[in-house]
Write a protein that holds these residues in place. Structure first.
Motif, short mmCIF file in Angstrom:
data_model
loop_
_atom_site.label_atom_id
_atom_site.label_comp_id
_atom_site.label_asym_id
_atom_site.label_seq_id
_atom_site.Cartn_x
_atom_site.Cartn_y
_atom_site.Cartn_z
N THR A 122 0.84 -1.20 0.00
CA THR A 122 0.00 0.00 0.00
C THR A 122 0.88 1.25 0.00
O THR A 122 1.89 1.30 0.70
N TRP A 123 0.48 2.26 -0.81
CA TRP A 123 1.17 3.55 -0.82
C TRP A 123 0.13 4.66 -0.89
O TRP A 123 -1.02 4.43 -1.24
N LYS A 124 0.57 5.88 -0.54
CA LYS A 124 -0.28 7.07 -0.64
C LYS A 124 -0.20 7.60 -2.07
O LYS A 124 0.90 7.83 -2.57
N GLU A 125 -1.37 7.77 -2.70
CA GLU A 125 -1.40 8.24 -4.08
C GLU A 125 -2.26 9.50 -4.17
O GLU A 125 -3.32 9.57 -3.56
N GLN A 151 -6.80 11.88 -2.42
CA GLN A 151 -5.65 11.21 -1.82
C GLN A 151 -6.15 9.85 -1.38
O GLN A 151 -7.17 9.75 -0.69
N THR A 152 -5.44 8.81 -1.82
CA THR A 152 -5.91 7.45 -1.55
C THR A 152 -4.79 6.58 -1.01
O THR A 152 -3.60 6.87 -1.20
N ASP A 153 -5.20 5.52 -0.32
CA ASP A 153 -4.31 4.42 -0.01
C ASP A 153 -4.52 3.45 -1.16
O ASP A 153 -5.64 2.97 -1.37
N THR A 154 -3.46 3.18 -1.90
CA THR A 154 -3.58 2.41 -3.13
C THR A 154 -2.73 1.15 -3.02
O THR A 154 -1.64 1.18 -2.44
N GLN A 182 -7.88 2.03 -5.32
CA GLN A 182 -7.62 3.32 -4.67
C GLN A 182 -8.71 3.58 -3.63
O GLN A 182 -9.88 3.73 -3.98
N ASP A 192 -9.83 8.20 2.28
CA ASP A 192 -10.29 8.24 3.67
C ASP A 192 -11.82 8.31 3.65
O ASP A 192 -12.38 9.16 2.95
#
Length: 166
Positions: A80-83, A90-93, A107, A110
């Protein structure tokens, strides 16, 4: 129903390269559902992006280039990374390789933002000459967008000096 095989191997060679969008279906409807404003939608609907997929070691870069905006993201499969998405979320992808010929990115924004979770599924034909990108929102199949890309084949370099000397 067949089960999907998720892999942590590097991307197959046929996924690496530059792909030019040729067709797009329901992209405007998809952007409306994501809350993209009219001006941005109008611009985006008239662009034919190039997606550049590269891999160095276990790091993958996926860049989408247009005359309006370029988005870049780097990631590792199954991590998982911040995209920051092109539509401003802004998503955790997390990206996974599925069945050896599909690259899936999920994606997840929050929940407090009210934004939708989205999925990008890039599926490649056998020789990698065509990539089909399906953009979807889980639970909302009516706004699924399908975009078709064709591989850009680099022009062979001509050895100019050798030709001039002959």
């Amino acid at each position: 129903m067949a089960t999907e095989q998720v892999s942590s191997n590097p991307l197959p060679e046929f996924m690496i390269g530059d792909f030019q969008m040729e067709t797009s279906d329901k992209f405007n409807e998809f952007m409306i559902e994501l809350g993209v404003n009219w001006v941005t939608r109008n611009i985006a609907n008239n662009l034919y992006p190039v997606q550049k997929i590269r891999q160095e070691g276990d790091e993958i870069s996926l860049n989408t280039e247009t005359t309006f905006r370029t988005t870049e993201t780097k990631f590792r499969l199954n991590e998982t990374w911040k995209e920051d998405t092109a539509d401003g979320r802004q998503t955790d992808t997390v990206a996974t390789l599925v069945d050896g010929k599909k690259l899936r990115k999920v994606q997840v924004p929050d929940p407090s933002t009210g934004y939708h979770t989205t999925e990008e599924l890039r599926e490649f034909n056998e020789d990698g000459s065509v990539m089909t990108l399906t953009l979807s929102i889980p639970g909302k199949p009516e706004v699924t967008c399908v975009r078709t890309y064709k591989r850009l084949v680099p022009e062979p370099e001509q050895p100019e000096k050798e030709q001039q000397q002959e």
